[in-house]
Write a protein that holds these residues in place. Structure first.
Motif, PDB file in Angstrom:
ATOM      1  N   PRO A 144     -23.977 -19.496  -6.092  1.00 28.04           N
ATOM      2  CA  PRO A 144     -24.138 -20.149  -5.395  1.00 28.04           C
ATOM      3  C   PRO A 144     -24.375 -20.613  -4.263  1.00 28.04           C
ATOM      4  O   PRO A 144     -24.694 -19.161  -3.582  1.00 28.04           O
ATOM      5  N   ARG A 150     -22.049 -30.912  -0.563  1.00 29.85           N
ATOM      6  CA  ARG A 150     -20.429 -30.005   0.334  1.00 29.85           C
ATOM      7  C   ARG A 150     -21.312 -30.299   1.639  1.00 29.85           C
ATOM      8  O   ARG A 150     -22.768 -29.128   1.094  1.00 29.85           O
ATOM      9  N   HIS A 173     -24.927 -25.160  -6.272  1.00 33.26           N
ATOM     10  CA  HIS A 173     -24.573 -25.769  -4.882  1.00 33.26           C
ATOM     11  C   HIS A 173     -22.688 -26.580  -5.367  1.00 33.26           C
ATOM     12  O   HIS A 173     -23.211 -27.406  -5.869  1.00 33.26           O
ATOM     13  N   HIS A 174     -22.108 -26.025  -4.742  1.00 30.31           N
ATOM     14  CA  HIS A 174     -20.928 -27.141  -5.493  1.00 30.31           C
ATOM     15  C   HIS A 174     -20.471 -29.026  -4.576  1.00 30.31           C
ATOM     16  O   HIS A 174     -21.048 -29.265  -3.827  1.00 30.31           O
ATOM     17  N   SER A 175     -20.285 -29.374  -4.893  1.00 34.11           N
ATOM     18  CA  SER A 175     -19.881 -31.089  -4.527  1.00 34.11           C
ATOM     19  C   SER A 175     -19.015 -31.537  -3.639  1.00 34.11           C
ATOM     20  O   SER A 175     -17.800 -30.313  -3.342  1.00 34.11           O
ATOM     21  N   GLN A 217     -18.182 -30.373  -9.175  1.00 34.88           N
ATOM     22  CA  GLN A 217     -17.180 -29.606  -8.849  1.00 34.88           C
ATOM     23  C   GLN A 217     -16.828 -27.773  -9.361  1.00 34.88           C
ATOM     24  O   GLN A 217     -17.795 -27.864 -10.764  1.00 34.88           O
ATOM     25  N   GLY A 218     -15.928 -26.931  -9.479  1.00 32.32           N
ATOM     26  CA  GLY A 218     -16.177 -25.953  -9.478  1.00 32.32           C
ATOM     27  C   GLY A 218     -15.240 -25.928 -11.099  1.00 32.32           C
ATOM     28  O   GLY A 218     -14.988 -27.149 -11.194  1.00 32.32           O
ATOM     29  N   THR A 277     -25.614 -29.491  -7.903  1.00 30.10           N
ATOM     30  CA  THR A 277     -24.341 -29.925  -7.525  1.00 30.10           C
ATOM     31  C   THR A 277     -23.071 -30.389  -8.409  1.00 30.10           C
ATOM     32  O   THR A 277     -23.561 -30.635  -9.670  1.00 30.10           O
TER      33      THR A 277
END
Length: 394
Positions: free
Chosen positions: A202, A252, A239-241, A65-66, A63
């Motif tokens: 993702p 997320r 995956h995104h945070s 951030q973008g 994970t």
């Protein structure tokens, strides 16, 4: 007569036994087997022994951030696995750096076009830094022609931009995409050249259900485990945070995603760099033998002759600067928050004083407008933005 009738529990269990004939084993089959790891890492500061990072044949959640570099990192690991070279602190399959192998990978990008994937692969191959000897004295930048040929042969990819890659529908049920992936992975194993690593990036492109639904998240991890059970393939799910105070290390959506994954790696974005930490590991230690949690500092670098940025591990001097920069950023954030508070408090006090003079209510809040009285913001604050207070006093 004499027939033993099954208990209600047996009635419920019999269909399950028929469905899962290979899942039940006798206790005589139990053995203590160490968990193998696909990727190990050494402490970048050289203060501790090797640390297991990515378990072999398990589901791993990555994970961040973008823009933190999740896609770059996963692709770099695939390149290192294919070329048989250690990438920074990460090396493959064995604690012995001289035993690396040339593993095969399948990388499924949900947001990229084929041209974008090719550009990233080329950038990684040209800019990746690795040690060419077990002593680590010889550092090389970029793969040679033979190693690039291995990457072309050993790294398969699917550029899924514009395609429906969902593994589950809105109800969390499996789709035909699951069958296609399982068939591809099993076919590679049947051909004698199995995938050691599968990357799905993702997860928002592969999950058709509500990402905040814990039951749906658990089913999604179960589907990912189907990709690993028969072929012992390691699956890295990117995956995104999330958001909030612990956003940098939280995934997320539903917490079941982290709970059901066997390993969770978090990539935290900083000023011009990212930091990789092991947030969860069911098979390896969460800290190095010296008691300090392993952290890997990765800096963004532009690839030669390409408008693509890659992640490279920082050396010891660069890490020292990065830590100091990160601490400075924290101090600046505290100073800015203190300035905002001082400004708001001073503004409220000024408005309260003006309202008392006019006999009005003194129940005001920062930013509240007053049509009957115009109150200017104070011109002098306790804290000067150009001369912030001592951080120790905050």
């Amino acid at each position: 007569p004499g027939e033993r009738l099954p208990t209600p529990g047996q009635k419920r269990l019999n269909p399950l036994i028929k469905q899962l004939p290979d899942a039940f084993r006798s206790s005589a089959d139990f053995r203590a087997k160490p968990t193998p790891f696909l990727f190990w890492a050494t402490d970048p500061d050289g203060e501790s022994a090797a640390v297991p990072v990515v378990p072999f044949g398990r589901v791993v959640l990555l994970t961040g951030q973008g823009g933190a570099g999740k896609s770059h990192l996963s692709l770099t690991l695939a390149v290192g696995l294919a070329a048989g070279v250690p990438v920074g602190s990460f090396y493959v399959r064995s604690q012995d750096r001289d035993s690396l192998g040339h593993g095969r990978s399948l990388v499924v990008f949900g947001e990229e076009t084929p041209d974008e994937v090719e550009a990233r692969l080329d950038a990684v191959c040209r800019s990746v830094r690795f040690k060419t000897s077990s002593s680590g004295d010889d550092l090389r930048v970029g793969l040679n022609d033979d190693q690039r040929a291995l990457v072309r042969d050993r790294v398969d990819y699917l550029a899924g931009c514009g395609h429906d890659l969902r593994l589950t529908d809105r109800e969390g049920k499996t789709t035909t995409m699951v069958d296609a992936l399982v068939e591809r992975i099993k076919q590679a194993a049947d051909d004698g050249d199995p995938y050691a690593l599968v990357v799905l990036d993702p997860m928002t492109r592969f999950n058709g259900a509500d990402e905040n639904d814990n039951a749906a998240a658990a089913r999604l991890v179960t589907i990912l485990e189907q990709l690993t059970n028969d072929t012992r393939t390691t699956v890295i799910a990117v995956h995104h945070s999330g958001k909030g105070e612990t956003a940098a290390t939280n995934a997320r959506g539903a917490s079941a995603l982290v709970d059901n994954a066997r390993c969770h790696l978090a990539l935290q974005r900083g000023p011009g760099l990212s930091v990789l930490t092991i947030e969860k590991s069911n098979y390896g230690p969460l800290s190095a033998p010296n008691g300090r949690a392993p952290r890997f500092w990765l800096g963004f670098q532009k690839a030669p002759d390409a408008a693509v940025y890659t992640l490279q591990e920082l050396d010891k001097a660069q890490r020292k600067v990065a830590r100091a920069t990160a601490e400075t950023e924290k101090i600046q954030a505290k100073v800015e928050a203190r300035l905002v508070k001082d400004r708001d408090d001073a503004l409220v006090n000024k408005m309260v004083a003006e309202r008392k003079k006019q006999g009005k209510s003194t129940d005001v809040a920062p930013g509240q407008s007053d049509d009957d009285a115009t109150v200017d913001a104070p011109q002098v604050l306790d804290s000067d933005p150009f001369n912030p207070p001592d951080p120790a006093s905050l």
